[in-house]
Design an enzyme around this catalytic site. Structure first.
Site, PDB file in Angstrom:
ATOM      1  N   ASN A  11      18.732  24.326  65.986  1.00 16.81           N
ATOM      2  CA  ASN A  11      20.009  24.652  66.633  1.00 16.81           C
ATOM      3  C   ASN A  11      20.892  25.321  65.577  1.00 16.81           C
ATOM      4  O   ASN A  11      21.385  24.656  64.674  1.00 16.81           O
ATOM      5  CB  ASN A  11      20.644  23.348  67.146  1.00 16.81           C
ATOM      6  CG  ASN A  11      22.076  23.544  67.614  1.00 16.81           C
ATOM      7  OD1 ASN A  11      22.538  24.664  67.809  1.00 16.81           O
ATOM      8  ND2 ASN A  11      22.785  22.438  67.794  1.00 16.81           N
ATOM      9  N   TRP A  12      21.039  26.624  65.714  1.00 14.90           N
ATOM     10  CA  TRP A  12      21.775  27.373  64.688  1.00 14.90           C
ATOM     11  C   TRP A  12      23.295  27.266  64.831  1.00 14.90           C
ATOM     12  O   TRP A  12      24.027  27.754  63.987  1.00 14.90           O
ATOM     13  CB  TRP A  12      21.327  28.842  64.697  1.00 14.90           C
ATOM     14  CG  TRP A  12      20.044  29.052  63.933  1.00 14.90           C
ATOM     15  CD1 TRP A  12      19.079  28.111  63.664  1.00 14.90           C
ATOM     16  CD2 TRP A  12      19.595  30.264  63.316  1.00 14.90           C
ATOM     17  NE1 TRP A  12      18.055  28.665  62.933  1.00 14.90           N
ATOM     18  CE2 TRP A  12      18.347  29.993  62.704  1.00 14.90           C
ATOM     19  CE3 TRP A  12      20.103  31.562  63.235  1.00 14.90           C
ATOM     20  CZ2 TRP A  12      17.624  30.969  62.001  1.00 14.90           C
ATOM     21  CZ3 TRP A  12      19.376  32.535  62.549  1.00 14.90           C
ATOM     22  CH2 TRP A  12      18.156  32.234  61.941  1.00 14.90           C
ATOM     23  N   LYS A  13      23.746  26.673  65.939  1.00 14.62           N
ATOM     24  CA  LYS A  13      25.197  26.518  66.152  1.00 14.62           C
ATOM     25  C   LYS A  13      25.884  27.877  65.966  1.00 14.62           C
ATOM     26  O   LYS A  13      25.328  28.902  66.334  1.00 14.62           O
ATOM     27  CB  LYS A  13      25.747  25.426  65.230  1.00 14.62           C
ATOM     28  CG  LYS A  13      24.930  24.131  65.342  1.00 14.62           C
ATOM     29  CD  LYS A  13      25.541  22.958  64.656  1.00 14.62           C
ATOM     30  CE  LYS A  13      24.632  21.740  64.850  1.00 14.62           C
ATOM     31  NZ  LYS A  13      25.187  20.504  64.325  1.00 14.62           N
ATOM     32  N   HIS A  94      25.480  19.060  74.005  1.00 16.12           N
ATOM     33  CA  HIS A  94      25.564  18.736  72.578  1.00 16.12           C
ATOM     34  C   HIS A  94      26.895  18.046  72.297  1.00 16.12           C
ATOM     35  O   HIS A  94      27.921  18.393  72.885  1.00 16.12           O
ATOM     36  CB  HIS A  94      25.437  20.018  71.741  1.00 16.12           C
ATOM     37  CG  HIS A  94      25.243  19.715  70.277  1.00 16.12           C
ATOM     38  ND1 HIS A  94      26.294  19.353  69.465  1.00 16.12           N
ATOM     39  CD2 HIS A  94      24.131  19.685  69.501  1.00 16.12           C
ATOM     40  CE1 HIS A  94      25.817  19.117  68.241  1.00 16.12           C
ATOM     41  NE2 HIS A  94      24.508  19.317  68.245  1.00 16.12           N
ATOM     42  N   GLU A  96      28.950  18.309  70.003  1.00 15.75           N
ATOM     43  CA  GLU A  96      30.048  19.191  69.573  1.00 15.75           C
ATOM     44  C   GLU A  96      30.720  19.835  70.787  1.00 15.75           C
ATOM     45  O   GLU A  96      31.929  20.071  70.777  1.00 15.75           O
ATOM     46  CB  GLU A  96      29.497  20.245  68.593  1.00 15.75           C
ATOM     47  CG  GLU A  96      29.217  19.619  67.231  1.00 15.75           C
ATOM     48  CD  GLU A  96      28.129  20.283  66.417  1.00 15.75           C
ATOM     49  OE1 GLU A  96      27.739  21.423  66.726  1.00 15.75           O
ATOM     50  OE2 GLU A  96      27.659  19.634  65.455  1.00 15.75           O
ATOM     51  N   GLU A 164      20.980  12.208  69.563  1.00 17.10           N
ATOM     52  CA  GLU A 164      21.668  12.630  68.345  1.00 17.10           C
ATOM     53  C   GLU A 164      22.896  11.752  68.111  1.00 17.10           C
ATOM     54  O   GLU A 164      23.950  11.989  68.714  1.00 17.10           O
ATOM     55  CB  GLU A 164      22.116  14.088  68.466  1.00 17.10           C
ATOM     56  CG  GLU A 164      20.981  15.067  68.689  1.00 17.10           C
ATOM     57  CD  GLU A 164      21.382  16.475  68.273  1.00 17.10           C
ATOM     58  OE1 GLU A 164      20.742  17.002  67.365  1.00 17.10           O
ATOM     59  OE2 GLU A 164      22.348  17.023  68.830  1.00 17.10           O
ATOM     60  N   GLY A 170      25.035  16.450  60.633  1.00 13.27           N
ATOM     61  CA  GLY A 170      25.631  17.190  59.527  1.00 13.27           C
ATOM     62  C   GLY A 170      26.184  16.313  58.418  1.00 13.27           C
ATOM     63  O   GLY A 170      26.910  16.797  57.546  1.00 13.27           O
ATOM     64  N   SER A 209      20.769  15.197  60.891  1.00 17.80           N
ATOM     65  CA  SER A 209      20.394  15.201  59.472  1.00 17.80           C
ATOM     66  C   SER A 209      18.887  15.099  59.233  1.00 17.80           C
ATOM     67  O   SER A 209      18.451  14.518  58.240  1.00 17.80           O
ATOM     68  CB  SER A 209      21.140  14.095  58.718  1.00 17.80           C
ATOM     69  OG  SER A 209      22.538  14.343  58.729  1.00 17.80           O
ATOM     70  N   GLY A 230      19.737  20.928  62.905  1.00 14.45           N
ATOM     71  CA  GLY A 230      20.843  21.848  62.698  1.00 14.45           C
ATOM     72  C   GLY A 230      20.732  22.544  61.351  1.00 14.45           C
ATOM     73  O   GLY A 230      19.990  23.520  61.191  1.00 14.45           O
ATOM     74  N   GLY A 231      21.439  22.040  60.359  1.00 15.30           N
ATOM     75  CA  GLY A 231      21.549  22.691  59.051  1.00 15.30           C
ATOM     76  C   GLY A 231      20.219  23.129  58.456  1.00 15.30           C
ATOM     77  O   GLY A 231      20.092  24.254  57.956  1.00 15.30           O
TER      78      GLY A 231
HETATM   79  P1  PGA Z   1      22.127  18.544  61.692  1.00 13.85           P
HETATM   80  O1  PGA Z   1      22.528  18.903  63.209  1.00 13.85           O
HETATM   81  O2  PGA Z   1      20.632  18.611  61.607  1.00 13.85           O
HETATM   82  O3  PGA Z   1      22.815  19.571  60.850  1.00 13.85           O
HETATM   83  O4  PGA Z   1      22.638  17.141  61.447  1.00 13.85           O
HETATM   84  C1  PGA Z   1      21.746  18.469  64.283  1.00 13.85           C
HETATM   85  C2  PGA Z   1      22.369  18.903  65.596  1.00 13.85           C
HETATM   86  O5  PGA Z   1      23.592  18.854  65.744  1.00 13.85           O
HETATM   87  O6  PGA Z   1      21.630  19.305  66.525  1.00 13.85           O
END
Ligand code: PGA
Length: 248
Positions: A11-13, A94, A96, A164, A170, A209, A230-231
């Protein structure tokens, strides 16, 4: 039931530009050499078309879609629009978006229906906040979130769920393996209760993470069918080892 194929999704956000098609190509090369693992990347919507043209075996998805097919919804994209751009599925719900855009379980439910109607897949995200985890009620809260977000049309072949924990996204913090396993078992039970046998075919991803160092342990847990990353998905060097860690 046979073991479900591992599913590793990045997930590149709100990250990435056209030049990052080079990153996608490197990920696609690695994915081609690792048959038996499904690999996905969800770039920002602006990159879906370019990425879909260079994805090889990597499945390109969106990060969100609107529940309506068209209309006066400035700034939003329908399921058919992201499909036309080249996405075959979308992340929905998600944390966010639940936090930043105030999305409710009912909103997520409607988005899932819209994706299904458009012939697309969905990765439906659920997870508890730190306060909810500390309250001792995380399992009750997250399974209720899933039950309310699951559309009536849900079946195992087009739906995935991503657990999640909000506090793990993150932050570099990851729940202990027993807590991940307990949550995934509870989510599986909810899926079977709602969907019957088809609930056994839904892949439940862990997200929060995930990195090259912790992926093997997490992905080996019962009922963990993959990871939403994500990251660590933004660079091939950090994402490919996660693909390599997936059971096949
Ligand atoms: P992260 O994000 O791997 O950077 O913790 C995961 C996500 O929000 O899908």
């Amino acid at each position: 039931m046979a073991q479900l194929t591992s599913y590793i999704v990045g997930n590149w956000k709100m990250n990435g530009s056209a030049a990052d098609v080079a990153v996608l190509r490197a990920i696609a090369d690695a994915a081609a050499g690792h048959e038996g693992v499904d690999v996905g990347i969800c770039p920002p919507a602006t990159l879906i078309a370019a990425f879909a043209g260079a994805a090889g075996p990597v499945q390109i998805g969106a990060q969100d879609c609107h529940a309506k097919a068209s209309g006066a919804h400035t700034g939003n994209l329908s399921a058919a629009m992201i499909r036309e751009a080249g996405a075959t599925y979308s992340i929905i719900g998600h944390s966010e978006r639940r936090a930043d855009q105030g999305e409710t379980d009912a909103d997520v439910n409607a988005k899932a229906e819209a994706l299904h109607a458009a012939g697309m897949g969905a990765i439906l995200c659920v997870g508890e906040t730190l306060d909810e985890r500390d309250s001792g009620n995380a399992i009750l809260i997250v399974t209720a979130q899933l039950a309310a977000s699951l559309p009536a049309s849900a079946t195992g072949d087009w739906l995935s769920v991503a657990y999640e924990p909000v506090w793990a996204i993150g932050t570099g913090r990851v729940p202990v393996s027993d807590d991940i396993a307990a949550m995934h078992a509870a989510l599986r039970a909810t899926l079977v209760e709602k969907l019957g046998e088809a609930g056994k075919g839904v892949r439940i991803l862990y997200g929060g993470s995930v990195n090259a160092g912790n992926a093997a342990e997490i992905l080996a847990l019962a009922d963990v069918g993959g990871a939403l990353v994500g990251g660590a998905s933004l660079k091939a060097e950090s994402f490919v080892p996660i693909i390599e860690a997936a059971p096949r």
